[in-house]
Design a protein around this motif. Structure first.
Motif, PDB file in Angstrom:
ATOM      1  N   GLU A  91     -15.864  11.914 -17.125  1.00 13.08           N
ATOM      2  CA  GLU A  91     -16.532  13.164 -17.478  1.00 13.08           C
ATOM      3  C   GLU A  91     -17.694  13.454 -16.534  1.00 13.08           C
ATOM      4  O   GLU A  91     -17.870  14.593 -16.058  1.00 13.08           O
ATOM      5  CB  GLU A  91     -17.047  13.084 -18.916  1.00 13.08           C
ATOM      6  N   LYS A  92     -18.485  12.430 -16.219  1.00 12.35           N
ATOM      7  CA  LYS A  92     -19.634  12.615 -15.323  1.00 12.35           C
ATOM      8  C   LYS A  92     -19.180  12.977 -13.911  1.00 12.35           C
ATOM      9  O   LYS A  92     -19.819  13.771 -13.215  1.00 12.35           O
ATOM     10  CB  LYS A  92     -20.469  11.346 -15.281  1.00 12.35           C
ATOM     11  N   LEU A 123      -7.394   2.235 -22.751  1.00 16.00           N
ATOM     12  CA  LEU A 123      -6.155   2.699 -22.109  1.00 16.00           C
ATOM     13  C   LEU A 123      -6.473   3.655 -20.968  1.00 16.00           C
ATOM     14  O   LEU A 123      -5.870   3.582 -19.884  1.00 16.00           O
ATOM     15  CB  LEU A 123      -5.272   3.389 -23.150  1.00 16.00           C
ATOM     16  N   PHE A 124      -7.430   4.545 -21.186  1.00 14.07           N
ATOM     17  CA  PHE A 124      -7.813   5.513 -20.157  1.00 14.07           C
ATOM     18  C   PHE A 124      -8.340   4.794 -18.915  1.00 14.07           C
ATOM     19  O   PHE A 124      -7.954   5.128 -17.786  1.00 14.07           O
ATOM     20  CB  PHE A 124      -8.888   6.451 -20.719  1.00 14.07           C
ATOM     21  N   LYS A 125      -9.202   3.782 -19.124  1.00 15.28           N
ATOM     22  CA  LYS A 125      -9.770   3.060 -17.984  1.00 15.28           C
ATOM     23  C   LYS A 125      -8.699   2.271 -17.255  1.00 15.28           C
ATOM     24  O   LYS A 125      -8.702   2.189 -16.017  1.00 15.28           O
ATOM     25  CB  LYS A 125     -10.882   2.128 -18.459  1.00 15.28           C
ATOM     26  N   ASN A 147      -6.789   4.961 -15.211  1.00 18.09           N
ATOM     27  CA  ASN A 147      -7.539   5.807 -14.281  1.00 18.09           C
ATOM     28  C   ASN A 147      -8.613   5.067 -13.487  1.00 18.09           C
ATOM     29  O   ASN A 147      -9.204   5.642 -12.572  1.00 18.09           O
ATOM     30  CB  ASN A 147      -8.189   6.975 -15.036  1.00 18.09           C
ATOM     31  N   GLY A 148      -8.870   3.824 -13.849  1.00 22.15           N
ATOM     32  CA  GLY A 148      -9.844   3.048 -13.100  1.00 22.15           C
ATOM     33  C   GLY A 148     -11.286   3.297 -13.469  1.00 22.15           C
ATOM     34  O   GLY A 148     -12.185   2.608 -12.983  1.00 22.15           O
ATOM     35  N   VAL A 149     -11.532   4.297 -14.316  1.00 18.07           N
ATOM     36  CA  VAL A 149     -12.874   4.599 -14.808  1.00 18.07           C
ATOM     37  C   VAL A 149     -12.799   4.879 -16.298  1.00 18.07           C
ATOM     38  O   VAL A 149     -11.740   5.269 -16.817  1.00 18.07           O
ATOM     39  CB  VAL A 149     -13.512   5.807 -14.088  1.00 18.07           C
ATOM     40  N   SER A 150     -13.900   4.715 -17.003  1.00 17.39           N
ATOM     41  CA  SER A 150     -13.932   5.006 -18.425  1.00 17.39           C
ATOM     42  C   SER A 150     -13.935   6.517 -18.648  1.00 17.39           C
ATOM     43  O   SER A 150     -14.247   7.281 -17.722  1.00 17.39           O
ATOM     44  CB  SER A 150     -15.185   4.402 -19.059  1.00 17.39           C
TER      45      SER A 150
END
Length: 280
Positions: free
Chosen positions: A275-276, A262-264, A267-270
């Protein structure tokens, strides 16, 4: 006239949900001293001690003089300018958090009604002065004490706005109040299991009717709003290098894999990539 400025701040991690005072200050401004157009992610209240000026927000222009206060809201474009002949002397406090948000909402201090007029300096300034003094201290209790003074200050604004608030509230559509209540409930309880059926029952609506009113009021469904709040909180936690499975649990997802998908999607990223990229 030269401009004098006093500004004090507390440096905290910026979580808009957490109640906190961010800064406070006071200034004697120059003639035609201009701020903006600006958009802030927090609330600011200015109290005019002396002088005159204008505030422009939401397509409206407000003329302000001594005894008047103007509130700036997160995400709102605002511009304010001191008078050429009688420039402002004012003081201000910047703050954030859901408790303060709901105090303002219930007092009918909103983006449509951002002005509170005709409060004497004796009524208002002592609270702001105490907050400025406390922010200059390094004592651990200072921020808590300053927060208490801010609540007392907002209580003064509530009292001053009571006749207007009552009149507006009486004419406010019931459905609007119910949606506000639903939004406030989600803002406070997003880490807990929340179903749309339970939310609808709390405000006395059928699930489908609540969804319809939500979309009409804020443009998205209650479920979409809940997910939005949870994912926004997840971003803040991930930026602090908290493990993904702990973040998922903290914002109300029992399944870390579902949370990651769901986050990806949103937001388009995991979560790990986020975090990185944004961790500090």
């Amino acid at each position: 006239m030269s401009e004098t400025l006093q500004l004090l701040s507390i440096h905290t991690s910026f979580d808009p949900q957490i109640d906190d005072i961010l800064f406070a200050g006071q200034a004697q401004t120059n003639a035609l001293h201009n701020m903006g157009p600006l958009i802030h992610p927090y609330y600011i209240v200015h109290y005019v001690i002396a002088g005159k000026g204008e505030m422009k927000v939401g397509g409206n222009t407000y003329s302000l003089t001594s005894g008047d206060s103007f509130f700036i809201f997160p995400g709102e474009s605002v511009q304010y300018t001191s008078n050429k002949h009688e420039p402002w002397q004012y003081c201000w406090i910047g703050f954030k958090g859901n408790r303060f948000k709901h105090i303002l909402q219930r007092s009918n201090i909103t983006t449509k009604h951002p002005i509170v007029q005709s409060l004497s300096t004796d009524e208002i300034y002592p609270y702001i002065e105490q907050i400025i003094t406390l922010l200059s201290s390094n004592e651990l209790y200072s921020s808590l004490e300053a927060s208490g003074y801010l609540q007392l200050l907002l209580a003064k604004y509530c009292q001053a706005n009571e006749p207007f608030k009552s009149n507006q509230f009486d004419h406010k559509v019931t459905s609007e109040r119910q949606i506000e209540e639903s939004i406030a409930y989600i803002d406070y309880h997003y880490p807990q299991p929340i179903t749309i059926e339970e939310l609808a029952q709390r405000v006395g609506y059928h699930r489908s009717h609540l969804c319809k009113l939500f979309k009409q009021t804020i443009g998205i469904s209650p479920l979409a709003y809940l997910i939005k709040v949870r994912l926004e909180q997840a971003q803040l936690l991930l930026a602090q290098h908290i493990p993904v499975n702990q973040v998922a649990q903290a914002v109300g997802f029992n399944d870390a894999l579902y949370f990651s998908k769901l986050f990806k999607r949103h937001n388009g990223v995991s979560p790990t990539e986020y975090e990185k990229k944004y961790g500090h």
